[in-house]
Design an enzyme around this catalytic site. Structure first.
Site, PDB file in Angstrom:
ATOM      1  N   ASP A 100       0.690  -1.230   0.050  1.00 55.84           N
ATOM      2  CA  ASP A 100      -0.146   0.117   0.037  1.00 55.84           C
ATOM      3  C   ASP A 100       1.034   1.239   0.109  1.00 55.84           C
ATOM      4  OD1 ASP A 100      -2.444   1.524   0.342  1.00 55.84           O
ATOM      5  OD2 ASP A 100      -3.403  -0.171   1.508  1.00 55.84           O
ATOM      6  N   GLU A 250      -6.549   3.658  -6.003  1.00 50.61           N
ATOM      7  CA  GLU A 250      -7.815   4.115  -5.580  1.00 50.61           C
ATOM      8  C   GLU A 250      -8.271   5.283  -5.904  1.00 50.61           C
ATOM      9  OE1 GLU A 250      -9.943   4.108  -1.170  1.00 50.61           O
ATOM     10  OE2 GLU A 250      -7.997   5.275  -1.505  1.00 50.61           O
ATOM     11  N   HIS A 318     -11.423  -3.253   3.042  1.00 51.46           N
ATOM     12  CA  HIS A 318     -11.317  -2.808   4.432  1.00 51.46           C
ATOM     13  C   HIS A 318     -11.941  -1.489   4.693  1.00 51.46           C
ATOM     14  CE1 HIS A 318      -8.310  -0.305   2.382  1.00 51.46           C
ATOM     15  NE2 HIS A 318      -8.450   0.505   3.492  1.00 51.46           N
ATOM     16  N   ASP A 319     -12.773  -0.740   3.793  1.00 54.58           N
ATOM     17  CA  ASP A 319     -13.445   0.316   3.940  1.00 54.58           C
ATOM     18  C   ASP A 319     -14.956   0.140   3.868  1.00 54.58           C
ATOM     19  OD1 ASP A 319     -11.380   1.918   4.498  1.00 54.58           O
ATOM     20  OD2 ASP A 319     -10.914   2.149   2.268  1.00 54.58           O
TER      21      ASP A 319
HETATM   22  C1  GLC Z   1      -8.023   5.142   1.524  1.00 51.95           C
HETATM   23  C2  GLC Z   1      -7.988   3.969   2.640  1.00 51.95           C
HETATM   24  C3  GLC Z   1      -8.693   4.206   4.018  1.00 51.95           C
HETATM   25  C4  GLC Z   1      -8.128   5.227   4.673  1.00 51.95           C
HETATM   26  C5  GLC Z   1      -8.119   6.518   3.701  1.00 51.95           C
HETATM   27  C6  GLC Z   1      -7.063   7.580   4.078  1.00 51.95           C
HETATM   28  O1  GLC Z   1      -9.373   5.563   1.334  1.00 51.95           O
HETATM   29  O2  GLC Z   1      -8.468   2.844   1.857  1.00 51.95           O
HETATM   30  O3  GLC Z   1      -8.698   3.112   4.678  1.00 51.95           O
HETATM   31  O4  GLC Z   1      -8.619   5.673   5.773  1.00 51.95           O
HETATM   32  O5  GLC Z   1      -7.608   6.076   2.251  1.00 51.95           O
HETATM   33  O6  GLC Z   1      -5.737   7.167   4.100  1.00 51.95           O
END
Ligand code: GLC
Ligand code: CA
Length: 546
Positions: A100, A250, A318-319
């Site tokens: 990540d 993402e 995970h979100d």
């Molecule tokens: C992304 C991650 C999330 C995190 C956010 C801030 O959306 O997937 O878990 O809280 O970024 O880094």
């Protein structure tokens, strides 16, 4: 146009949320050695690469997405030597590792930020976004994605800094070349170690609009996929191009029509996680799934990228809450079939499928009974906000419990022991009490289990190139229950029909589908192919042309 062949197109990914995967030293928190212990499980499942959520040094305000040292491992996860061992062992087994990469923001405990906030002329000042304001007047009305103002006043220098997530996650200033150089050096350091790629966190946010710009109906528009981002992403891509790796961004706020620019032949990334189909769930937390909207958003991405680029396919991460809870059915009658139906629905689309840990055994949401059981920083904030707005504690908890991302962060259910085989001690987040029914051990030797179904899907995708590279044709787009699509690669043809509802669905397929089909995979034993007929609740089938 035919898709070019690449290893990451043929691969299946598995997302590991390390804090909740496997605790090797019984301190209640999953760790790197826990992942090492479970590599053979992953190998047997058949996946090709893992994406590991952040394991870097971090105060853990946002569970590791607030990084204070990009080149160090957080103690509770292990050491860099253990990481190197994991990488070597995984590679030996033919499993690649994707890390990540969180470069939209850092932790406020990162040394860059500690320096930056010292004075307006500190050499690190412009690594972050500082703007004038008075204590009671922020620079503008931008709202943080986690709620509240996106600006935090800092007394020491009398300016505000921008944080589009928590206030402990100050945004990095991508307009600073010095900052970008530091990031790129760090990226090369990881790639030189031999990792196989990155998942780019929140990457559509790295460009911010002028501060005078107000949000549209989308509250995050001033810092989401803002024009000018292409320059930053091209610089980033140039670094990635020095290596033979895979990248997945993402990309909230990126539309299907912009897809080719992001992930086409000359795109910034190999693939992106789009948000269209995920956003549907949020509105549907209690009601029935809006099947048409789901089909439309997935199909739009399929069509936009067919022959032009590549999709990342996912139903969980995970979100977001667990997919079988949100839009399958967790009642005893339908839990297993609906989990399989959802699985088949997305797995054979064109793109690289990702499985989130526990999804392969049909893990469900957890019935949280108190706000104290919830850990996620945004959920706690939302709870407080709901109380401030006058909701009762009960109402607030109900909303938060149904939507919190902690639903997907509960420990992995390995067996039916006290802590689900995750740990010998009480874990950092509750274990779902249903681990006695839903766990890896029970499903491993059950040919009808959800786990066995995932193994079959992975094997089928490996054996049938048409399921990887085939083009996408949708049928019956107006059907409110069935998702019907075909994958075609030269002579190879596959047909996928999935009933996404708890009611029987009748259908008549168009004539061009009429050929001789054999069943490759089904979630309820039954009928041969019929060009018109009925699918039982959550029935799902994959056919191949003979
Ligand atoms: C992304 C991650 C999330 C995190 C956010 C801030 O959306 O997937 O878990 O809280 O970024 O880094
Ligand atoms: Ca541990």
């Amino acid at each position: 146009m035919k898709q070019s062949e690449k290893w990451w197109k043929e691969a299946v990914g598995y997302q590991i949320y390390p804090a909740s995967f496997k605790d090797s030293n019984n301190d209640g928190i999953g760790d790197i050695n826990g992942i090492r212990q479970k590599l053979s499980y992953l190998k047997e499942l058949g996946i090709d690469f893992i994406w590991i959520n952040p394991i870097y040094q971090s105060p853990f305000v946002d569970n590791g997405y607030d990084i204070s040292d990009y080149q160090a491992i957080l103690k509770k996860f292990g050491t860099m030597d253990e990481f190197d061992a994991l990488l070597a062992e995984a590679h030996q087994m033919g499993i690649k590792i994707i890390m990540d990469l969180v470069i939209n923001h850092s932790s406020d405990q990162h040394e860059w930020f500690i320096e930056s906030r010292q004075s307006v002329d500190n050499p690190y000042r412009d690594y972050y976004i500082w703007v004038d304001g008075t204590p009671d007047q922020a620079p503008n009305e931008w709202q943080s994605i986690f709620g509240g103002s996106a600006w935090q006043y800092d007394e020491q220098t009398g300016q505000y800094y921008l944080h589009i997530f928590a206030k402990e996650q100050p945004d990095l200033n991508w307009e600073s070349d010095k900052l970008k150089d530091e990031l790129f050096t760090m990226i090369r350091w990881w790639l030189d170690k031999g990792i196989d790629g990155f998942r780019l966190d929140a990457i559509s946010h790295v460009k911010k609009d002028e501060y005078s710009v107000k949000a549209t109906e989308n509250p995050f528009s001033p810092f989401q996929n803002v024009s000018g981002i292409e320059d930053h992403l091209t610089e980033l891509k140039n670094v990635f191009d020095e290596y033979d790796i895979m990248t997945v961004g993402e990309a909230s706020g990126v539309s299907a029509s912009e897809g080719p620019e992001w992930v086409g032949e000359n795109g910034y990334f190999d693939m992106i996680f789009e948000f269209d189909h995920i956003s549907i769930w949020k509105h549907e937390k209690d009601g029935d799934l809006d099947v048409l909207s789901l089909k439309q958003s997935l199909s739009a991405w399929q069509r936009a990228l067919d022959g032009k680029g590549w999709n990342a396919l996912y139903m969980e991460n995970h979100d977001v809450p667990r997919c079988v809870s949100v839009f399958g059915d967790t009642s005893p009658a339908y839990w297993q079939v609906s989990a399989k139906a959802i699985a088949m629905m997305y797995f054979f689309l064109q793109g690289t499928p990702f499985i989130y840990q526990g999804q392969e055994i049909g893990m469900t949401n957890l019935p949280f009974s108190s706000i104290d059981e919830i850990d996620a920083v945004d959920s706690k904030r939302l709870y407080q906000q709901l109380l401030d707005e006058g909701r009762s504690e009960e109402e607030a908890l109900d909303i938060v419990a149904n939507t919190t991302r902690d639903n997907s962060r509960t420990p992995m259910q390995w067996n039916d022991h006290l802590y689900a085989g995750f740990s010998e001690v009480a874990p950092w987040l509750l274990v779902n009490p249903n681990h006695q029914m839903i766990n890896v051990a029970d499903q491993t030797n059950d040919p009808e289990s959800i786990l066995s179904f995932y193994k079959k899907m992975i094997a089928l995708r490996r054996e049938n190139k048409g399921l990887v590279y085939g083009s996408f044709n949708e049928y019956l787009p107006e059907n409110e229950q069935l998702f019907v699509y075909e994958r075609v690669l030269e002579e190879e043809r596959y047909l996928i029909i999935v009933n996404l509802t708890d009611e029987a669905a009748t259908y008549t397929l168009p004539t061009e589908i009429k050929t001789t089909w054999e069943v490759l995979l089904e979630n309820q034993s039954g009928q041969e192919f019929q060009s018109s007929g009925t699918f039982a609740p959550y029935e799902a089938r994959l056919y191949r042309k003979i």
